[in-house]
Design a protein around this motif. Structure first.
Motif, mmCIF file in Angstrom:
data_model
loop_
_atom_site.group_PDB
_atom_site.id
_atom_site.type_symbol
_atom_site.label_atom_id
_atom_site.label_comp_id
_atom_site.label_asym_id
_atom_site.label_seq_id
_atom_site.Cartn_x
_atom_site.Cartn_y
_atom_site.Cartn_z
ATOM 1 N N TYR A 173 -3.624 11.112 5.541
ATOM 2 C CA TYR A 173 -3.168 9.867 6.158
ATOM 3 C C TYR A 173 -4.168 8.736 5.925
ATOM 4 O O TYR A 173 -3.803 7.638 5.518
ATOM 5 C CB TYR A 173 -2.950 10.069 7.661
ATOM 6 C CG TYR A 173 -2.647 8.786 8.413
ATOM 7 C CD1 TYR A 173 -1.480 8.071 8.156
ATOM 8 C CD2 TYR A 173 -3.538 8.286 9.366
ATOM 9 C CE1 TYR A 173 -1.205 6.881 8.830
ATOM 10 C CE2 TYR A 173 -3.263 7.112 10.047
ATOM 11 C CZ TYR A 173 -2.104 6.415 9.778
ATOM 12 O OH TYR A 173 -1.843 5.226 10.443
ATOM 13 N N GLN A 174 -5.433 8.997 6.201
ATOM 14 C CA GLN A 174 -6.500 8.034 5.945
ATOM 15 C C GLN A 174 -7.747 8.809 5.547
ATOM 16 O O GLN A 174 -7.921 9.972 5.917
ATOM 17 C CB GLN A 174 -6.825 7.194 7.188
ATOM 18 C CG GLN A 174 -5.689 6.361 7.738
ATOM 19 C CD GLN A 174 -5.324 5.194 6.843
ATOM 20 O OE1 GLN A 174 -6.192 4.532 6.283
ATOM 21 N NE2 GLN A 174 -4.030 4.933 6.705
ATOM 22 N N TYR A 326 5.135 6.145 5.303
ATOM 23 C CA TYR A 326 3.765 5.635 5.281
ATOM 24 C C TYR A 326 3.092 5.789 3.923
ATOM 25 O O TYR A 326 1.967 5.331 3.739
ATOM 26 C CB TYR A 326 2.937 6.257 6.409
ATOM 27 C CG TYR A 326 3.186 5.536 7.713
ATOM 28 C CD1 TYR A 326 2.618 4.291 7.941
ATOM 29 C CD2 TYR A 326 4.051 6.045 8.680
ATOM 30 C CE1 TYR A 326 2.862 3.582 9.104
ATOM 31 C CE2 TYR A 326 4.312 5.343 9.848
ATOM 32 C CZ TYR A 326 3.717 4.108 10.055
ATOM 33 O OH TYR A 326 3.988 3.395 11.212
ATOM 34 N N TYR A 327 3.789 6.396 2.965
ATOM 35 C CA TYR A 327 3.317 6.428 1.583
ATOM 36 C C TYR A 327 3.995 5.371 0.712
ATOM 37 O O TYR A 327 3.778 5.339 -0.502
ATOM 38 C CB TYR A 327 3.494 7.824 0.985
ATOM 39 C CG TYR A 327 2.242 8.666 1.110
ATOM 40 C CD1 TYR A 327 1.416 8.902 0.015
ATOM 41 C CD2 TYR A 327 1.857 9.201 2.336
ATOM 42 C CE1 TYR A 327 0.256 9.650 0.132
ATOM 43 C CE2 TYR A 327 0.703 9.957 2.465
ATOM 44 C CZ TYR A 327 -0.099 10.175 1.354
ATOM 45 O OH TYR A 327 -1.260 10.920 1.484
ATOM 46 N N ALA A 332 1.623 1.116 3.363
ATOM 47 C CA ALA A 332 0.230 1.579 3.354
ATOM 48 C C ALA A 332 -0.735 0.397 3.359
ATOM 49 O O ALA A 332 -1.777 0.431 4.029
ATOM 50 C CB ALA A 332 -0.019 2.465 2.139
ATOM 51 N N THR A 343 -7.173 4.069 2.009
ATOM 52 C CA THR A 343 -5.791 4.502 2.009
ATOM 53 C C THR A 343 -5.559 5.532 0.905
ATOM 54 O O THR A 343 -6.099 5.396 -0.199
ATOM 55 C CB THR A 343 -4.826 3.316 1.818
ATOM 56 O OG1 THR A 343 -3.479 3.812 1.675
ATOM 57 C CG2 THR A 343 -5.178 2.493 0.602
ATOM 58 N N VAL A 345 -2.862 5.997 -0.684
ATOM 59 C CA VAL A 345 -1.670 5.584 -1.433
ATOM 60 C C VAL A 345 -2.084 4.750 -2.643
ATOM 61 O O VAL A 345 -2.684 3.669 -2.510
ATOM 62 C CB VAL A 345 -0.709 4.803 -0.524
ATOM 63 C CG1 VAL A 345 0.533 4.360 -1.299
ATOM 64 C CG2 VAL A 345 -0.300 5.663 0.678
ATOM 65 N N ALA A 348 -1.246 0.951 -3.061
ATOM 66 C CA ALA A 348 -1.581 0.077 -1.936
ATOM 67 C C ALA A 348 -2.503 -1.073 -2.340
ATOM 68 O O ALA A 348 -2.440 -2.151 -1.757
ATOM 69 C CB ALA A 348 -2.219 0.888 -0.815
#
Length: 399
Positions: A173-174, A326-327, A332, A343, A345, A348
């Protein structure tokens, strides 16, 4: 402007949850009401059942860290989450219930062991903790085919973990760095290395972190240890001895999880250890750079906090939809603009260039080559090491 959820049931639930949690920044500043709320049981204990059955797209109960989702102070809302609920018709009950890994897992360990409902459908522990849950068969495997954005966008840095090579059980996630922080107004000469924290003029003004991996990794790096390599008891004990010495002497004022930010704001701590994104948020809140985050010359440790599902969840499909949302690079970037962590992703950074060009060049969010050379991933501990080292660390904290 993002719209609020149109379903009156969803809107009422969200408003009640927000009222109960109050302004997240007031909570973290440690007001008397906020302190009382921090002492209460998890809000998830009162949460309704998850999954389908409410006539909509179902419900997801999500436990996360504080400062870990984009938040609008004026509206008291999480804009990206509101947009997800609007477009998916899935209700999300969001709880900032993780202060540090071990205390959070301690609250749910009995239900996890019995494979009972823990009050959450998806949680975001650090990988160093998540590996233990996986070893004990307490997690549900993801179906990556349900998350096309995850497959397309996950950055190389977090693609594989030693305990989960294909990221089948953990979706990052992070990520972020554990480094140093100092108050530029109260301690303008600053700190560059962990040993700078032991200066006489900082006595009683220093914090360490309750996460043993993070605290001891920084000490070990300054001691010349390759934390990604084959270190063992001798290196651990040498680092532990440094922490113990300065806790016992009174040099260290506090050892806390996420709530260390309160001590920075209240100026009881002038310098110490910190997680990168927290400091960006504190400065943004203050309207100026009061606190400076430092990647030590000897290096910082990287951490990854990942989505995972406990075995007892009735919201399997809904969790997959939430994570895949969230991807999306634009989402993101929206989250990264607020939390200011790394991030996972890939797209992003391009999205951030449109949203906030200055942040698109921030190496704390998008590490550059120079920064990457000073970031190290501490090797995974065995279960036996984790248990033994944790007990040793807790002893020096007086627990």
């Amino acid at each position: 402007m993002l719209r609020q959820p149109s379903d009156p049931i969803v809107r009422d639930l969200v408003n009640r949850a927000r009222a109960a949690q109050m302004n997240r920044r007031q909570l973290l500043r440690g007001t008397s009401l906020g302190a009382a709320l921090l002492g209460m049981g998890s809000l998830a204990a009162c949460a309704g059942p998850s999954g389908p059955g409410d006539g909509s797209g179902g419900t997801v109960r999500w436990a996360n860290w504080t400062y870990y989702l984009d938040y609008d102070d004026e509206t008291g809302s999480w804009p990206s989450l509101d947009a997800f609920m609007e477009q998916s018709n899935i209700r999300v009950e969001y709880f900032e219930d993780i202060d540090d890994n071990k205390t959070f897992i301690a609250k749910i360990k009995d239900q996890l062991k019995l494979q009972q409902d823990i009050g959450y459908d998806v949680i975001v522990p650090s990988d160093t903790t998540l590996v233990r849950l996986l070893e004990q068969d307490q997690l549900t495997e993801f179906d990556r085919s349900l998350m096309p954005n995850v497959d397309a966008q996950m950055i190389d840095m977090v693609q594989h973990a030693s305990f989960d090579q294909d990221r089948s059980w953990s979706i990052p996630y992070q990520a972020g760095m554990t480094g140093l922080v100092y108050n530029t107004q109260l301690y303008p000469k600053g700190v560059r290395e962990v040993s700078d924290l032991w200066a006489p003029d900082l006595k009683g003004k220093v914090n360490l972190l309750t996460e043993q991996d993070d605290t001891l990794a920084l000490i070990m790096l300054e001691q010349g240890v390759d934390i990604e390599g084959d270190w063992g008891d001798d290196e651990f004990e040498a680092a532990l001895a440094v922490a113990a010495k300065h806790i016992d002497s009174g040099q260290v004022a506090t050892v806390k999880g996420n709530s260390y930010t309160q001590d920075l704001e209240q100026e009881t701590v002038w310098a110490g250890m910190a997680w990168s994104g927290d400091i960006a948020i504190l400065n943004e809140d203050a309207g100026e750079e009061i606190w400076k985050f430092v990647v030590p010359d000897s290096g910082a440790s990287v951490f990854v906090d990942s989505f995972c599902m406990p075995t007892a969840t009735a919201a399997f499909e809904q969790v997959h939809q939430l994570i895949d949302y969230y991807y999306e690079p634009e989402v993101a970037a929206q989250v990264a603009e607020y939390v200011q962590y790394v991030t996972p992703v890939a797209g992003a950074q391009d999205a951030m260039a449109q949203l906030n060009p200055e942040l698109a060049e921030n190496p704390l969010i998008f590490p550059d080559e120079e920064m990457s050379k000073r970031i190290f991933d501490m090797r995974s501990l065995t279960a036996e090491e984790d248990n033994r080292y944790s007990q040793a660390y807790q002893r020096i904290l007086g627990n």
